[in-house]
Write a protein that holds these residues in place. Sequence first.
Motif, short mmCIF file in Angstrom:
data_model
loop_
_atom_site.label_atom_id
_atom_site.label_comp_id
_atom_site.label_asym_id
_atom_site.label_seq_id
_atom_site.Cartn_x
_atom_site.Cartn_y
_atom_site.Cartn_z
N LEU A 12 -21.82 17.13 54.58
CA LEU A 12 -20.54 17.65 53.84
C LEU A 12 -19.18 16.86 53.34
CD1 LEU A 12 -21.10 20.99 56.05
CD2 LEU A 12 -22.00 21.02 53.23
N THR A 13 -18.96 17.15 52.31
CA THR A 13 -17.74 16.11 51.64
C THR A 13 -16.42 17.75 51.92
OG1 THR A 13 -18.26 16.89 49.61
CG2 THR A 13 -18.87 15.57 50.37
N GLU A 14 -16.95 18.85 51.75
CA GLU A 14 -15.61 19.72 52.09
C GLU A 14 -15.93 21.00 52.65
OE1 GLU A 14 -14.64 19.56 46.95
OE2 GLU A 14 -16.46 20.96 47.13
N VAL A 15 -14.25 21.25 53.17
CA VAL A 15 -15.05 22.87 53.61
C VAL A 15 -13.82 24.30 53.50
CG1 VAL A 15 -12.35 22.69 55.18
CG2 VAL A 15 -14.33 24.23 55.98
N TYR A 16 -14.02 25.09 53.32
CA TYR A 16 -13.21 26.42 52.53
C TYR A 16 -12.51 26.46 53.90
CZ TYR A 16 -16.13 26.02 49.17
OH TYR A 16 -17.69 25.90 48.06
N PHE A 17 -11.25 27.50 53.91
CA PHE A 17 -10.79 28.08 54.95
C PHE A 17 -10.60 29.43 54.71
CE2 PHE A 17 -6.85 24.95 55.66
CZ PHE A 17 -7.71 24.02 56.63
N GLY A 18 -11.17 31.11 55.73
CA GLY A 18 -11.57 31.92 55.68
C GLY A 18 -10.17 32.53 55.79
N SER A 19 -10.18 34.18 54.98
CA SER A 19 -8.91 34.85 55.42
C SER A 19 -8.58 35.21 56.76
CB SER A 19 -8.97 35.98 54.42
OG SER A 19 -10.90 36.98 54.75
N ARG A 20 -9.85 34.91 57.48
CA ARG A 20 -10.39 35.30 59.12
C ARG A 20 -9.70 34.32 59.75
NH1 ARG A 20 -9.78 39.74 61.19
NH2 ARG A 20 -9.19 39.73 62.98
N GLN A 21 -8.92 33.43 59.14
CA GLN A 21 -8.26 31.75 60.03
C GLN A 21 -9.20 31.17 60.66
OE1 GLN A 21 -5.13 34.29 61.88
NE2 GLN A 21 -3.50 32.79 61.23
N ASP A 22 -10.74 31.01 59.74
CA ASP A 22 -12.09 30.61 60.30
C ASP A 22 -12.05 28.91 58.95
OD1 ASP A 22 -12.52 32.38 58.56
OD2 ASP A 22 -13.88 33.04 59.74
N LEU A 23 -13.69 28.81 59.56
CA LEU A 23 -13.79 27.28 58.63
C LEU A 23 -14.95 27.69 58.20
CD1 LEU A 23 -13.14 23.75 60.76
CD2 LEU A 23 -11.65 25.30 58.69
N LEU A 24 -15.23 27.77 56.60
CA LEU A 24 -16.78 28.11 55.91
C LEU A 24 -17.72 26.85 55.32
CD1 LEU A 24 -14.92 31.33 54.73
CD2 LEU A 24 -15.87 31.32 56.45
N PHE A 25 -18.32 27.11 55.38
CA PHE A 25 -19.37 25.94 54.54
C PHE A 25 -20.24 26.41 54.30
CE2 PHE A 25 -19.10 25.70 59.27
CZ PHE A 25 -21.35 25.65 59.63
N PRO A 26 -20.69 25.76 53.20
CA PRO A 26 -22.56 26.37 52.84
C PRO A 26 -23.28 25.05 53.64
CG PRO A 26 -21.53 24.88 51.59
CD PRO A 26 -20.52 25.14 52.01
N LEU A 27 -25.00 25.87 54.04
CA LEU A 27 -25.78 24.41 54.20
C LEU A 27 -26.61 24.11 53.59
CD1 LEU A 27 -25.75 25.42 57.97
CD2 LEU A 27 -24.85 23.54 57.07
N GLU A 28 -26.68 24.50 52.01
CA GLU A 28 -27.67 23.77 50.90
C GLU A 28 -26.89 22.16 50.94
OE1 GLU A 28 -24.85 26.14 49.72
OE2 GLU A 28 -25.90 27.39 50.17
N ASN A 29 -28.18 21.18 50.80
CA ASN A 29 -28.19 20.54 50.52
C ASN A 29 -27.58 18.55 51.84
OD1 ASN A 29 -29.20 20.07 47.94
ND2 ASN A 29 -27.26 20.89 47.13
N THR A 30 -28.24 19.88 53.36
CA THR A 30 -27.43 18.83 54.01
C THR A 30 -28.31 18.14 54.75
OG1 THR A 30 -27.49 20.36 55.19
CG2 THR A 30 -25.16 21.04 54.68
N ASP A 31 -28.08 17.14 56.09
CA ASP A 31 -29.05 16.28 56.67
C ASP A 31 -29.49 17.84 57.19
OD1 ASP A 31 -31.00 15.12 58.37
OD2 ASP A 31 -28.87 13.98 58.97
N PRO A 32 -30.50 18.25 57.76
CA PRO A 32 -31.44 18.91 58.64
C PRO A 32 -31.78 18.57 60.16
CG PRO A 32 -33.12 18.86 57.24
CD PRO A 32 -32.06 17.45 56.55
N SER A 33 -31.96 16.97 59.97
CA SER A 33 -30.96 16.40 61.45
C SER A 33 -30.20 16.97 62.44
CB SER A 33 -32.03 14.81 62.09
OG SER A 33 -31.17 14.29 60.95
N GLN A 34 -28.76 16.34 61.27
CA GLN A 34 -28.01 17.11 61.79
C GLN A 34 -27.91 18.48 62.45
OE1 GLN A 34 -26.12 15.26 62.69
NE2 GLN A 34 -27.02 12.92 62.78
N ILE A 35 -28.32 19.86 61.61
CA ILE A 35 -28.18 20.76 61.79
C ILE A 35 -28.63 20.88 63.27
CG2 ILE A 35 -28.34 22.51 60.48
CD1 ILE A 35 -28.75 21.58 57.78
N GLY A 36 -29.72 20.87 62.88
CA GLY A 36 -30.55 20.97 64.12
C GLY A 36 -30.15 19.94 65.88
N SER A 37 -28.87 19.48 65.91
CA SER A 37 -28.76 19.23 66.56
C SER A 37 -26.87 20.37 68.09
CB SER A 37 -27.83 17.59 66.34
OG SER A 37 -26.42 18.34 66.12
#
Length: 482
Positions: A32-57
Amino acid sequence: MNDDLHRILIKGGVTSPGELKDNITLLQSAGLTEVYFGSRQDLLFPLENTDPSQIGSSEFENNLIEDRSYQNIVSSYVSADIFEMTYWLKGSTYLYILERFDYLPILKINITDPKQRLVPIFSGNLNFVASDQEDYWYLHLDLPGWGETGFYPVLIYSWDIVAISRVIEEVYTEITDIESLFSLISKTLDTNNKTLDKKLEIPYLTFPYYEGMNRMGIDRYWLGLYWRNNRYDLEFLKNLCGFCLDNSIGKICITPWKSFIIKGIKQNSRPELESFLGQRGINVRHSQLEMNWHLPVDDKEALELKKFLVRSFDQNDISTYGLTFGISNDVGKRSHFASVIIEKNQAPTIVRDFEVRPTYNVLHSENFDPNTRNYFSYALDVDKIELPGLLMELSKKYFKQLGTVREKSKKALEKEDVAVTVYQCQSCLTIYDMSVGDSKNDIKAGTPFDKLPDHYNCPVCESVKSQFEKISIPLINHKSGA
């Protein structure tokens, strides 16, 4: 919210530069290269086009909250020490309470100061609101499936907040009224409650300016940063965290307005930070026309609508200072904390297969104060081209009633038997009282306003001296004999 987005919960909207840097490194490792901020003060992000090996760590999974039933705790810690605040409610108080939450809540929990406007007070299911009694809180309940909302019948002690929240989560589906809930909790927990002897009163305040470099005490500053498209570059954030670590800055705060605030910047660190921002072309003075908006995250159509409306405001020299706006795709949901809400109507089922111009509803909150939770319809089923004119009408209506509200407040104050003359900033409503002085600007107590230096600035919003207006206010607790 885009249901395809995943979250990292930032409890109370408060994180350390080291923790945020670790989360950024994990997101980058997943491609990922970007992140969104949510209205409840959290971090939001998509997981498309990401490295599956890292997602599973395991390390990534420990930080990733995929279960949408869990909620981030919202707090107004971000406002502490930089905007007006309840006298006993320090930043450390929020941190102690947040630290005690040893479970992931399913209910939305808000922990807020009623004297600030940056963070919504009543947007949660459990809304803890600071009282004027030290370490005690009102609790406003708005629980899913209940037919009523209202206040818990006693004030709650700071160190009982977590225990009471946990019990409510366990039993609220089996109970449908506040009286029964109070009875059950009283039997279940040994709590240090206090009698609720008066109703919560939320002061009428305008919305603050929350961007740029602002003074915080004599030799400290706070910085607010805002991206209009809510796409925060991870490499920039990572380097900024490095700056904070190198300069002994302990906390970074996310606001509900898709922005973040860094407090406690030392005066000797300011030139380095300004150089850091300038080299990266970071704008820290966005127009207020475009800052005070709630939009669905990663919604290009909503962003384009906002740009269209902001351009119309700008071209017509319309002021929106103190107003907030929300764009919603869910008619009637009122999920955004805003003075004015633009709802997009869904096309009728019979024409879903055809391209039809959308229509919108325009609503505004009572007295344009979102904390009233009462909304009135201003226009229904209008075309996009009509929206700028309608919002301009509402802006003028807001300022007209704002003057009325202030005038009513002044007349009420004049009727008080004992009053004191002070000076109030007309931009952010900060008070200068000569009996107190202004420690942030090194002004000693007893200094009359007309003896302040010509270059004096408001300690909160840095407005010039001429922006202060002379008013009278009653002496606190005079009638009670205190």
